[in-house]
Design an enzyme around this catalytic site. Structure first.
Site, PDB file in Angstrom:
ATOM      1  N   TRP A 188     -40.908  63.304  23.370  1.00  0.00           N
ATOM      2  CA  TRP A 188     -41.277  63.661  22.122  1.00  0.00           C
ATOM      3  C   TRP A 188     -40.871  65.014  21.829  1.00  0.00           C
ATOM      4  O   TRP A 188     -41.112  65.735  22.650  1.00  0.00           O
ATOM      5  CB  TRP A 188     -42.799  63.345  22.229  1.00  0.00           C
ATOM      6  CG  TRP A 188     -43.649  64.014  20.849  1.00  0.00           C
ATOM      7  CD1 TRP A 188     -43.068  63.785  19.669  1.00  0.00           C
ATOM      8  CD2 TRP A 188     -44.742  64.465  20.797  1.00  0.00           C
ATOM      9  NE1 TRP A 188     -44.040  64.147  18.833  1.00  0.00           N
ATOM     10  CE2 TRP A 188     -45.022  64.817  19.432  1.00  0.00           C
ATOM     11  CE3 TRP A 188     -45.738  64.972  21.891  1.00  0.00           C
ATOM     12  CZ2 TRP A 188     -46.325  65.586  19.007  1.00  0.00           C
ATOM     13  CZ3 TRP A 188     -46.734  65.700  21.706  1.00  0.00           C
ATOM     14  CH2 TRP A 188     -47.032  65.784  20.154  1.00  0.00           C
ATOM     15  N   TYR A 206     -38.977  59.239  17.096  1.00  0.00           N
ATOM     16  CA  TYR A 206     -38.683  60.685  17.676  1.00  0.00           C
ATOM     17  C   TYR A 206     -37.253  61.037  17.138  1.00  0.00           C
ATOM     18  O   TYR A 206     -36.085  60.238  17.537  1.00  0.00           O
ATOM     19  CB  TYR A 206     -38.557  60.778  19.044  1.00  0.00           C
ATOM     20  CG  TYR A 206     -40.228  60.477  19.575  1.00  0.00           C
ATOM     21  CD1 TYR A 206     -41.446  60.644  18.914  1.00  0.00           C
ATOM     22  CD2 TYR A 206     -40.458  60.347  21.052  1.00  0.00           C
ATOM     23  CE1 TYR A 206     -42.549  60.257  19.325  1.00  0.00           C
ATOM     24  CE2 TYR A 206     -41.489  59.977  21.526  1.00  0.00           C
ATOM     25  CZ  TYR A 206     -42.697  60.093  20.883  1.00  0.00           C
ATOM     26  OH  TYR A 206     -44.008  59.777  21.333  1.00  0.00           O
TER      27      TYR A 206
END
Length: 337
Positions: free
Chosen positions: A21, A54
């Site tokens: 992330w 992401y």
């Protein structure tokens, strides 16, 4: 590396997992990201967490490329679905049957695998009937595209309802992925007791609170150049701003002697702290440099002394957020577009 069971399942995961992330596809170039994945493997990490949102799929692609050539059976790959992806049309978001069915196929292509070990609802979808969502997940499991199903940032009531439906549909809801660290403890009041009752583990993110618990941010001083707090373009600064007050940073500096007494870095102390909770199966750590990955991984298996745990509570005092009523606030009441 320490390994723990994921919920009431037979699946073991590494107590330290590697997540991409914010970093892969945005803050960190592909070559450096691959180096970090290699460092994770060298450190004994077998569990890797990502999400389709992401960097709009780029993080999954980079992770898939970095893991290519590894023995698939020796890895546990997690991804998630909910947030807008692709061109972000009206059906490119949420937990509808359509979005789940299409998203798992896209994730598998990017990850270069025929299945993920854990497929997670990235948030709760208030605009899709839960029955529809759970039936779609059941189909994903029956098709062999995911072995287990998890969720992220669900409330105790949502966990109960999802767990019951999963049982009726013949699959296991084994995990919840919340934010959890020594500064942010909102899951302890109700989420953890409910999860223990249901056989659900926590796979926690932000165990070092986006770097705040490393002590690198000094009260009254500008953040170090290139740190997450300076990343306005990639969004890192926004994620971390809630913990950047001088009061919080001053309290965090008091953890340094506790870490030293345990023979740990402050980052290792923070990661070890979340792992003292037996409902935590894995702590997701990131890293923009291989040495950070190795440092975080070294926290696996560390048992902190009772006086250290008490000292952490005393050092952080009233800057700890422990209000369980805010659990679930991260799930938008209407779909993100």
């Amino acid at each position: 590396m320490e390994f723990r069971y994921l919920g009431h399942s037979g699946l073991k995961v590494s107590a330290i997992s590697y997540g991409n992330w914010v970093t892969h596809g945005s803050q960190v170039e592909a070559e450096q990201a691959t180096a970090c994945v290699r460092a994770a493997l060298e450190a004994g990490i077998t569990t890797f967490d990502t999400a389709d949102v992401y960097a709009n799929g780029a993080a999954e692609t980079i992770l898939g490329d970095a893991l290519a050539g590894e023995r698939r059976e020796s890895l546990e790959i997690f991804t998630k679905v909910y947030f807008p992806t692709g061109p972000k049309g009206p059906n490119d978001t949420g937990l509808s049957r359509k979005h789940i069915s299409e998203s798992i196929n896209a994730s598998l292509r990017r990850l270069r695998t025929d299945h993920v070990d854990l497929y997670q609802a990235h948030r709760y979808d208030y605009e899709t009937p839960l029955e529809e969502t759970m039936k779609a997940f059941a189909d994903v499991v029956r098709a062999g595209k995911a072995f287990y199903i998890g969720v992220s940032e669900w409330t105790p009531d949502q966990l109960r309802a999802g767990h019951a439906l999963a049982g009726d549909l013949g699959f296991q809801l084994v995990s919840n992925q919340p934010k959890y660290n020594a500064l942010f403890r909102v899951i302890e009041a109700e989420v953890v007791p409910t999860s223990r009752e249901l056989g659900i583990s926590q796979v926690v993110f932000s165990p070092i609170d986006q770097g705040v618990l490393t002590g690198k941010y000094q009260p009254g001083q500008p953040p170090p150049e290139g740190s997450r707090a300076t990343d306005t373009a990639g969004g890192g600064a926004n994620f971390i701003k809630g913990s950047m007050s001088n009061e919080v940073l001053t309290r965090v500096q008091k953890l340094a002697p506790l870490a030293e007494a345990e023979g740990l870095s402050m980052a290792q102390l923070a990661v070890a702290w979340v792992l003292q909770n037996d409902n935590v199966a894995s702590a997701i750590t990131g890293g923009s440099r291989p040495e950070q990955v190795h440092d975080n991984a070294a926290a696996a298996g560390k048992k902190l002394l009772p006086e250290t745990m008490a000292g952490i509570d005393e050092a952080l005092g009233d800057v700890v957020q422990a209000d369980g009523s805010i659990v679930g606030d991260m799930s938008p009441k209407t779909r993100v577009v």
